[in-house]
Design a protein around this motif. Sequence first.
Motif, PDB file in Angstrom:
ATOM      1  N   LYS A  81       5.262  -3.427  -3.646  1.00 13.10           N
ATOM      2  CA  LYS A  81       4.619  -4.365  -4.566  1.00 13.10           C
ATOM      3  C   LYS A  81       3.483  -5.136  -3.901  1.00 13.10           C
ATOM      4  N   ASP A  82       3.295  -4.906  -2.597  1.00 16.28           N
ATOM      5  CA  ASP A  82       2.273  -5.630  -1.835  1.00 16.28           C
ATOM      6  C   ASP A  82       0.950  -4.866  -1.944  1.00 16.28           C
ATOM      7  N   ALA A  92      11.050  -2.182  -1.221  1.00 14.31           N
ATOM      8  CA  ALA A  92      10.705  -2.643  -2.574  1.00 14.31           C
ATOM      9  C   ALA A  92       9.614  -3.701  -2.513  1.00 14.31           C
TER      10      ALA A  92
END
Length: 407
Positions: free
Chosen positions: A208-209, A204
């Motif tokens: 998002k990186d 997760a």
Amino acid sequence: MSSRFLRTAIVLGLLSAIGPFAIDMYLPALPTIGADLQAETSAVQMSLLAFFISMGLAQLFIGPLSDMMGRKLPLYGGLVLFAIGSIGCALAGDIDTLVAFRFLQGIGASAGMVIPRAIVRDLHTGVDAARLMSLLMLVFSISPILAPLTGTAIIAFFGWRGVFWAVLIAALIGMVLLATSLKETRPKSARVESSLGSALAAYAFLLKDFNFLVLTFIGGLGLSSFLVYLANSSFVLIDHYGLTPTQYSIAFSINAVSFFSVSQLSGWLAGRFGLVRVVRMAVAGYAAAMTLLLLVMMAGFQSLPVMAIFLFVGYGFLGLVLPTTAVLALEEHGEIAGTASALMGTLQFVAAAVAMGIAGAFFDGTALPMIAGIAACAIGAFLLTLLSLGRRRGAAATEIPAEMPAE
């Protein structure tokens, strides 16, 4: 360069090459397999696509396992599955059975793809990681040089089934190397916080990186372009241009020479200019070469020498793209290196499978659809680089720490 550094690169490179060896030895046999098993070209290509899909998806499980259990045990498990798949392929009596066991083979091969990258991150970061990754790719590149020629020789004497007995032997050799020449790089103390829950949380976080995803897909589009070539080249060069399997193997190997030769400059270039600048330069060069090749072929210049020259130049640039993007993507994720390497590999192979499927749908027996697919991937990588790795960010990222102590 220490002997330990070189030995590690050789062992990791050979373990990484076992899976691709099963691909590259197999390529000259694709037309023969279709005739022997009475299967259409699309069905034979599915045996290649199944391998890539399973190898890509299985990395999602292998990577976290290597964070939780250490690097060596999942490698052993992968080699065992690969060996079982090889036996099944060698004994397959129809195309569906071959596809099924190629899928199993790909699951086993995934360990050799994801874990060596994690081991590199366990040991080094920055420029030293780029040097080790480029050396690993040097050994890894032995596969596309020797494998097609070896495969052609094996097919001539033992038929296409002999290829799978040969890769079974390669898997057994890999087990011996793993047992005798590679130490565990993720100690028990580093595994304490690793669990299924932490793996899901890590995925997760990585999704998002933005930096991780950008670098993953730049490398992934570069890999996709090569795999489009890999899936179609035997049909184009043998059936369309009339090369013999041996001549095809030589032509395929020449591109590999360009790739691994230039990749050895990645450590030196990274130390001089910074990893981000190397990525920008390499992607731009690759996109320019492939776009120009497409335009030349669309203008009617479709001779084999023209295509071969542009591919040779382009794959030299690609030899810089893949190791540098991998090092940068894993740079800040040492604690979850196995999971990060797994997600990177899965996303890249899924992208490659999509690209191969699209290129295969437009395949008409000529070289143009294949080159269009390669150029589209290269242009996509360039646009992504242009939009994300701008000059301001690149200048700030040129100073990369040379090494993080591993022990």
